[in-house]
Motif scaffolding. Structure first.
Motif, short mmCIF file in Angstrom:
data_model
loop_
_atom_site.label_atom_id
_atom_site.label_comp_id
_atom_site.label_asym_id
_atom_site.label_seq_id
_atom_site.Cartn_x
_atom_site.Cartn_y
_atom_site.Cartn_z
N ASP A 287 34.85 35.01 -11.17
CA ASP A 287 33.75 34.15 -10.74
C ASP A 287 33.80 34.13 -9.22
O ASP A 287 34.69 33.51 -8.63
CB ASP A 287 33.92 32.75 -11.32
CG ASP A 287 32.78 31.82 -10.97
OD1 ASP A 287 32.09 32.07 -9.96
OD2 ASP A 287 32.60 30.83 -11.70
N GLY A 288 32.89 34.85 -8.57
CA GLY A 288 32.89 34.96 -7.11
C GLY A 288 32.71 33.65 -6.39
O GLY A 288 33.09 33.53 -5.23
N ALA A 289 32.16 32.64 -7.05
CA ALA A 289 32.02 31.32 -6.42
C ALA A 289 33.36 30.62 -6.32
O ALA A 289 33.53 29.72 -5.50
CB ALA A 289 31.04 30.47 -7.22
N VAL A 290 34.32 31.03 -7.13
CA VAL A 290 35.64 30.40 -7.14
C VAL A 290 36.66 31.27 -6.43
O VAL A 290 37.54 30.77 -5.74
CB VAL A 290 36.10 30.13 -8.60
CG1 VAL A 290 37.49 29.54 -8.64
CG2 VAL A 290 35.11 29.21 -9.30
N SER A 291 36.56 32.58 -6.60
CA SER A 291 37.51 33.51 -6.01
C SER A 291 36.77 34.69 -5.41
O SER A 291 36.22 35.52 -6.14
CB SER A 291 38.50 34.01 -7.08
OG SER A 291 39.35 34.98 -6.53
N PRO A 292 36.75 34.79 -4.09
CA PRO A 292 36.02 35.88 -3.45
C PRO A 292 36.80 37.19 -3.37
O PRO A 292 36.33 38.14 -2.77
CB PRO A 292 35.76 35.33 -2.05
CG PRO A 292 36.94 34.46 -1.78
CD PRO A 292 37.28 33.84 -3.12
N THR B 1 28.52 37.18 -12.11
CA THR B 1 27.07 37.23 -11.89
C THR B 1 26.47 38.53 -12.41
O THR B 1 25.35 38.52 -12.94
CB THR B 1 26.74 37.04 -10.40
OG1 THR B 1 27.49 38.00 -9.63
CG2 THR B 1 27.06 35.63 -9.93
N THR B 2 27.19 39.63 -12.26
CA THR B 2 26.70 40.92 -12.76
C THR B 2 26.56 40.88 -14.27
O THR B 2 25.56 41.36 -14.84
CB THR B 2 27.64 42.06 -12.34
OG1 THR B 2 27.77 42.06 -10.92
CG2 THR B 2 27.13 43.42 -12.81
N PHE B 3 27.55 40.32 -14.94
CA PHE B 3 27.51 40.24 -16.40
C PHE B 3 26.45 39.24 -16.88
O PHE B 3 25.76 39.49 -17.87
CB PHE B 3 28.89 39.92 -16.95
CG PHE B 3 29.83 41.08 -16.83
CD1 PHE B 3 29.80 42.12 -17.76
CD2 PHE B 3 30.71 41.17 -15.78
CE1 PHE B 3 30.63 43.21 -17.64
CE2 PHE B 3 31.55 42.26 -15.65
CZ PHE B 3 31.51 43.29 -16.58
N ALA B 4 26.31 38.13 -16.19
CA ALA B 4 25.28 37.15 -16.57
C ALA B 4 23.89 37.79 -16.47
O ALA B 4 23.05 37.58 -17.35
CB ALA B 4 25.38 35.90 -15.69
N ALA B 5 23.67 38.57 -15.44
CA ALA B 5 22.38 39.24 -15.27
C ALA B 5 22.11 40.24 -16.40
O ALA B 5 20.96 40.53 -16.72
CB ALA B 5 22.31 39.94 -13.92
N PRO C 121 36.29 33.75 -16.14
CA PRO C 121 35.66 33.48 -17.42
C PRO C 121 35.82 34.67 -18.39
O PRO C 121 35.99 35.81 -17.96
CB PRO C 121 34.18 33.30 -17.06
CG PRO C 121 34.00 34.14 -15.84
CD PRO C 121 35.31 34.07 -15.10
N VAL C 122 35.76 34.36 -19.65
CA VAL C 122 35.62 35.39 -20.68
C VAL C 122 34.15 35.38 -21.05
O VAL C 122 33.60 34.34 -21.43
CB VAL C 122 36.50 35.10 -21.92
CG1 VAL C 122 36.25 36.12 -23.02
CG2 VAL C 122 37.98 35.05 -21.53
N MET C 123 33.49 36.54 -20.91
CA MET C 123 32.06 36.61 -21.15
C MET C 123 31.77 37.58 -22.28
O MET C 123 32.49 38.57 -22.45
CB MET C 123 31.33 37.03 -19.87
CG MET C 123 31.57 36.03 -18.74
SD MET C 123 30.65 36.39 -17.24
CE MET C 123 29.01 35.82 -17.73
N ARG C 124 30.73 37.30 -23.05
CA ARG C 124 30.45 38.10 -24.25
C ARG C 124 28.95 38.34 -24.39
O ARG C 124 28.14 37.49 -24.10
CB ARG C 124 30.97 37.38 -25.49
CG ARG C 124 30.86 38.20 -26.76
CD ARG C 124 31.41 37.44 -27.95
NE ARG C 124 32.86 37.39 -27.93
CZ ARG C 124 33.58 36.76 -28.86
NH1 ARG C 124 33.00 36.12 -29.86
NH2 ARG C 124 34.89 36.76 -28.77
N LEU C 125 28.64 39.53 -24.89
CA LEU C 125 27.28 39.89 -25.25
C LEU C 125 27.28 40.30 -26.70
O LEU C 125 28.00 41.22 -27.10
CB LEU C 125 26.80 41.07 -24.38
CG LEU C 125 25.39 41.60 -24.69
CD1 LEU C 125 24.34 40.56 -24.31
CD2 LEU C 125 25.16 42.90 -23.94
#
Length: 193
Positions: A155-160, A169-173, A187-191
C-alpha cells in the motif's frame, strides 16, 4: 496448456504473452540486467530463504527447469520485440514459501492463483507495463481455469518503498479487492474469475 494467445494492450505498444520455453531467452535477457531479479530469478517464493544460499546461476537454472516443465509460470511484456516486463503467476501451491509469511498466510481454502513477482526494465517503468502484466496474468489464470487470483502488493500510502510485488492501487484499478490486511502496509487482494 500454453495459455491465452498474445494480445495487444489498449495503448497499442505492449504485448503480454505466457512464458513458454521458446520465450526463455527473452526472459533471461531481461533479468540478466542486474539488480535483485538477477539474483533471485523468482525462486524466493518457490523455495524460501534457501534461494539466498544458492548462486544466481543455480536460481536461474531452477526457474529454467520450471519453465521447461510447464505450464507457463508467468507472463512477459514486450515492446517493439524487446521484453520489458515479467510477472510470475502460479497456483499458490507452487510458491509454498509464501505460507511462511504471517502477513500473507491463506485467507481461506480457495484454490487461488498467486501473483508473486514483477520486474520491469529500467526506462519502461511508470509507463503502464505493470498494469498490462496484471491483465496478462489474470488472462493466463482464467485460461487455466483458476477460480480467483490473489496478489500481495504494498500500500503506497503506508509504505513508499520499492516493491517487486506491485502496488495496491494497480490491483484495485484491475478490479482486485482487499480480502485481508495483517500489517498496515501489505494487503491481500483478490479478483474472482
Amino acid at each position: 496448456m500454453e495459455g491465452p494467445p498474445p494480445r495487444r494492450r489498449a495503448h497499442g505498444v505492449t504485448d503480454v504473452v505466457p512464458l513458454t520455453p521458446d520465450r526463455w531467452p527473452a526472459l533471461a535477457e531481461l533479468l540478466d540486467h542486474g539488480g535483485p531479479a538477477a539474483r533471485c530469478w523468482c525462486m524466493a517464493w518457490r523455495i524460501g530463504p534457501e534461494y539466498r544460499r544458492r548462486t544466481a546461476e543455480q536460481n536461474r537454472a531452477g526457474l529454467h527447469d520450471v519453465v521447461a516443465a510447464g505450464p507457463p509460470p508467468g507472463v512477459l511484456a514486450f515492446r517493439e520485440g524487446v521484453a520489458v516486463g515479467w510477472c510470475q503467476i502460479t497456483p499458490r501451491g507452487d510458491v509454498p514459501a509464501i505460507d511462511r509469511q504471517w502477513r500473507l498466510r491463506r485467507v481461506d481454502a480457495a484454490p487461488v492463483w498467486a501473483i508473486t513477482c514483477f520486474y520491469v526494465r529500467k526506462g519502461h517503468r511508470r509507463a503502464g507495463v505493470m498494469a498490462d502484466l496484471v491483465t496478462g496474468a489474470v488472462d493466463l489464470a482464467r485460461a487455466a481455469g483458476a477460480p480467483a487470483v490473489e496478489a500481495y502488493p504494498l500500500d503506497g500510502a503506508v509504505s513508499p518503498s520499492a516493491t517487486s510485488t506491485g502496488y495496491a492501487t494497480t490491483f484495485a484499478a484491475a478490479g482486485f479487492v482487499e480480502v485481508a490486511r495483517r500489517s498496515p502496509e501489505r494487503p491481500v487482494m483478490r479478483l474472482l474469475l
